[in-house]
Design an enzyme around this catalytic site. Structure first.
Site, PDB file in Angstrom:
ATOM      1  N   ASP A 216       8.594  32.562 154.147  1.00  0.00           N
ATOM      2  CA  ASP A 216       9.357  33.201 153.071  1.00  0.00           C
ATOM      3  C   ASP A 216       8.594  34.410 152.527  1.00  0.00           C
ATOM      4  O   ASP A 216       9.091  35.126 151.657  1.00  0.00           O
ATOM      5  CB  ASP A 216       9.753  32.211 151.968  1.00  0.00           C
ATOM      6  CG  ASP A 216       8.558  31.549 151.289  1.00  0.00           C
ATOM      7  OD1 ASP A 216       7.406  31.829 151.670  1.00  0.00           O
ATOM      8  OD2 ASP A 216       8.788  30.745 150.358  1.00  0.00           O
ATOM      9  N   SER A 217       7.414  34.675 153.094  1.00  0.00           N
ATOM     10  CA  SER A 217       6.728  35.944 152.832  1.00  0.00           C
ATOM     11  C   SER A 217       7.614  37.114 153.227  1.00  0.00           C
ATOM     12  O   SER A 217       7.347  38.255 152.834  1.00  0.00           O
ATOM     13  CB  SER A 217       5.405  36.008 153.596  1.00  0.00           C
ATOM     14  OG  SER A 217       5.610  35.727 154.968  1.00  0.00           O
TER      15      SER A 217
ATOM     16  N   ASP B 116      10.229  28.322 156.874  1.00  0.00           N
ATOM     17  CA  ASP B 116       9.962  27.928 155.479  1.00  0.00           C
ATOM     18  C   ASP B 116      11.218  27.452 154.778  1.00  0.00           C
ATOM     19  O   ASP B 116      12.294  28.039 154.930  1.00  0.00           O
ATOM     20  CB  ASP B 116       9.441  29.151 154.701  1.00  0.00           C
ATOM     21  CG  ASP B 116       7.940  29.118 154.514  1.00  0.00           C
ATOM     22  OD1 ASP B 116       7.349  28.030 154.596  1.00  0.00           O
ATOM     23  OD2 ASP B 116       7.369  30.194 154.294  1.00  0.00           O
TER      24      ASP B 116
ATOM     25  N   LYS C 298       8.802  24.053 156.875  1.00  0.00           N
ATOM     26  CA  LYS C 298       7.577  24.030 156.057  1.00  0.00           C
ATOM     27  C   LYS C 298       7.964  23.896 154.588  1.00  0.00           C
ATOM     28  O   LYS C 298       8.854  24.597 154.109  1.00  0.00           O
ATOM     29  CB  LYS C 298       6.720  25.283 156.274  1.00  0.00           C
ATOM     30  CG  LYS C 298       5.474  25.310 155.392  1.00  0.00           C
ATOM     31  CD  LYS C 298       4.383  26.222 155.924  1.00  0.00           C
ATOM     32  CE  LYS C 298       4.571  27.677 155.654  1.00  0.00           C
ATOM     33  NZ  LYS C 298       4.623  28.061 154.234  1.00  0.00           N
TER      34      LYS C 298
ATOM     35  N   GLU D  44       6.317  23.621 150.634  1.00  0.00           N
ATOM     36  CA  GLU D  44       5.165  23.777 149.738  1.00  0.00           C
ATOM     37  C   GLU D  44       5.088  22.604 148.779  1.00  0.00           C
ATOM     38  O   GLU D  44       6.113  22.195 148.230  1.00  0.00           O
ATOM     39  CB  GLU D  44       5.306  25.063 148.917  1.00  0.00           C
ATOM     40  CG  GLU D  44       5.085  26.317 149.710  1.00  0.00           C
ATOM     41  CD  GLU D  44       5.073  27.574 148.846  1.00  0.00           C
ATOM     42  OE1 GLU D  44       4.892  27.471 147.612  1.00  0.00           O
ATOM     43  OE2 GLU D  44       5.239  28.654 149.416  1.00  0.00           O
TER      44      GLU D  44
ATOM     45  N   GLU E  58      -3.804  27.068 152.129  1.00  0.00           N
ATOM     46  CA  GLU E  58      -3.983  28.483 151.769  1.00  0.00           C
ATOM     47  C   GLU E  58      -4.975  28.640 150.623  1.00  0.00           C
ATOM     48  O   GLU E  58      -4.891  27.927 149.610  1.00  0.00           O
ATOM     49  CB  GLU E  58      -2.608  29.061 151.373  1.00  0.00           C
ATOM     50  CG  GLU E  58      -2.678  30.524 150.943  1.00  0.00           C
ATOM     51  CD  GLU E  58      -1.322  31.210 150.871  1.00  0.00           C
ATOM     52  OE1 GLU E  58      -0.295  30.568 151.177  1.00  0.00           O
ATOM     53  OE2 GLU E  58      -1.307  32.403 150.507  1.00  0.00           O
TER      54      GLU E  58
END
Ligand code: KIV
Length: 269
Positions: free
Chosen positions: A50-51, A89, A118, A120, A187
């Site tokens: 999602d960057s 993501d 993915k 978070e 991260e």
């Protein structure tokens, strides 16, 4: 990959990642052309991160990225790299309840062609990760700095510097491994903590700003290509001094596999 030895063939499936005999090379991709090139360069896992909110859409963070954005970009990446292992993501607020997460993750797998999603988050996400895994959807968990929490954190800060915080992250990693996580991204944690996390779980741990003592590395493609005007400490411009993007990606893969990237100073203490 817990005991890296001599270079062998690239992992092609999720079980292969667990058996990998050399560090895993992961790179973000958001479209077909770059996905094709990264795959040709020997990148093991493509991450549709999602960057993309920041590097493609020009947003200040990742929070505005929608599930439809993720489906669209994952489809492009899948078209460019039909055989690649692709992680997509789950964007902000799409993984809050078991039911909605199953629905959203299902779209990324069925409609977009991802192999894994993915998510978070720490311990709070354990039931969701268990439910996805039980439903047959492989999950990569993202620990340490959680970019979707940037508003709460007040910025992109190193996590796990204090003993209590470090223990909590290790505990979360163990809990989420027990819940069925197939892969982990960690991260922005001190190098030593990255190593401890990788030693604490059997799940392969991919670092970004987590030192070289983990089981693989991930970078945002635009960072690797030197396109970030304010690169983080853990970023290396692999295009510098090289003639093509393909060569830059190959150099990244080689540096991850021979553990010359990241160097000690490209991490945190
Ligand atoms: O969105 C992304 O690109 C990521 C990487 C920074 C790991 O999550």
């Amino acid at each position: 990959m817990k005991h890296p030895e001599t270079p062998v063939s690239r992992p092609k499936t999720i079980p292969d990642l667990w058996q990998a005999q050399q560090p895993i090379v992961m790179l973000t991709a958001y479209d077909a052309s770059f996905a094709r090139m990264a795959d040709a360069a020997g990148v093991d896992v493509l991450l549709v991160g999602d960057s993309l909110g920041m590097v493609v859409q020009g947003q200040r963070d990742t929070l505005a990225v929608t599930l439809d954005d993720m489906v669209y970009h994952t489809q492009l990446v899948r078209r460019g790299a039909p055989q690649a292992l692709i992680v997509a993501d789950m964007p902000f607020l799409t993984d809050n309840t078991i039911e909605s997460t199953l629905h959203h993750a299902g779209r990324l797998i069925q409609e977009a062609g991802a192999d894994m999603v993915k998510i978070e988050g720490g311990a709070v996400k354990a039931p969701i990760i268990r439910a996805l895994t039980d439903a047959g959807i492989p999950v990569c968990v993202h620990l340490g700095l959680l970019p979707q929490r940037v508003r709460q954190l007040g910025g992109y800060r190193v996590q796990g510097r204090g003993a209590e915080d470090a223990s909590r992250i290790i505990h979360d990693a163990e809990l989420l491994a027990d819940a069925g996580a197939a892969l982990m991204v960690v991260e922005c944690v001190p190098n030593g903590l990255g190593t401890r996390i990788a030693q604490s779980v059997a799940v392969p741990v991919i670092g970004i700003g987590a030192g070289a003592g983990v089981d693989g590395q991930v970078l945002v493609m635009h960072d690797l290509l030197g396109m970030n005007p304010h690169p983080a400490r853990f970023v290396r411009d692999f295009l510098r001094g090289r003639g093509s993007i393909l060569q830059a990606m190959q150099a990244y893969g080689e540096a991850v596999r021979n553990r010359s990237f990241p160097a000690e100073h490209e991490g945190f203490v």
